[in-house]
Write a protein that holds these residues in place. Structure first.
Motif: not given
Length: 302
Positions: A35-37, A39-40, A91, A94-95
């Motif tokens: 997830g966003t835990s 940074n990519s 990235f 996550t999108q």
């Protein structure tokens, strides 16, 4: 290994490509689970750092390879290009949904085919051009510009496929002078180095869970590439390529069941069209036995 030897074990080739595809989909799902835990960019860096452990069996070959200034330049350039691809891919995860990431990754061999014609002097026959156009139609079906918003994740995946294609072409140049295992090993080393400044810029303390997930990502990526190598040793790309369609099916199912992503029939249709085009190119080159051409093999290569 002769053509007859390679093509004599199609079932084995299809099985190993099945295993490779499953490994790559699990790898993708594990990245999605972060997830966003984190940074990519940091996640991409740690995936490569943790994956360096898998280079230990190849250390003797790595140390024995004489690195000329030309080879160092090519290794470094490939490391930078591949690092950009990895950052864009992490990235994108996550999108946008899993299925869209998987389907758009199928464009990598199309870029490889174009690049081989532009930079390596390979002939771009009419059938290849037609197949490339069909693949581009598949991308338009997935993105549907004008009918829905094309997000930053979609643009990142387009960039991922393009830069992965560049990395693949650089690898083809390198394997003329260096054993393939050494080329793969140096990729991990140089990508790790290239990612260091970007990772420092966004660094936060990772949790043990995140480190464990990223080690599993590195493990499944390594296993996937090993299984893919076994598949290509057992049967030609033209036989094993269609099996990669299962990656899109599994990604769609996983996305819906685990991440509650909606099933988009347009994404499946577009991905199928791209894969059909790439498979056609593979089949034609196999029939014509043009071994000097770059095979449009599909794999995340991450």
């Amino acid at each position: 290994m002769t053509s007859s030897t390679v093509s004599s074990r199609p079932l084995a080739g299809m099985f190993w490509m099945f295993a490779a595809g499953l490994s790559f989909v699990v790898m993708t799902a594990l990245v999605k689970s972060l997830g966003t835990s984190m940074n990519s960019i940091q996640a991409a860096f740690l995936r490569y750092v943790l994956g360096l452990v898998f280079l230990l069996p190849a250390m003797r070959s790595i140390m024995a390879t004489h690195l000329t200034p030309r080879l160092l330049t090519l290794f470094g350039l490939r490391g930078v290009v591949h690092a950009v691809a990895v950052m864009l891919w992490f990235f994108a995860m996550t999108q946008i949904p899993l299925a869209e990431v998987t389907a758009m990754n199928y464009m990598t061999p199309v870029y490889v085919t174009l690049g081989a014609a532009l930079f390596l002097g390979e002939k771009l026959a009419f059938r290849r051009i037609a197949a490339i156009l069909v693949a581009l139609v598949g991308v338009l079906i997935i993105l549907r510009p004008g009918f829905r918003e094309v997000s930053s994740g979609h643009l990142a995946m387009l960039g991922t496929a393009l830069t992965l294609g560049g990395s693949y072409l650089l690898a083809k140049i390198l394997v003329r002078d260096v054993p393939p295992a050494v080329v793969v090993a140096h990729l991990s080393i140089w990508v790790t180095i290239a990612l260091i400044p970007f990772a420092i810029a966004v660094w936060t303390q990772p949790s043990l869970r995140d480190l464990g997930v990223l080690f599993l990502v590195a493990s499944f990526a390594t296993a996937g590439h090993y299984f893919m190598t076994l598949a290509l040793q057992a049967a030609p790309v033209a036989v094993t390529q269609p099996v990669t369609f299962l990656q899109l099916i599994w990604a769609t199912i996983l996305g819906a069941a685990v991440f509650h992503e909606s099933v988009d029939v347009w994404v499946v249709a577009g991905g199928t069209l791209i894969l059909a085009a790439v498979s056609f190119i593979s089949w034609r080159e196999f029939v014509l036995n043009r071994k000097d051409l770059t095979p449009p093999s599909i794999a995340p290569k991450l």
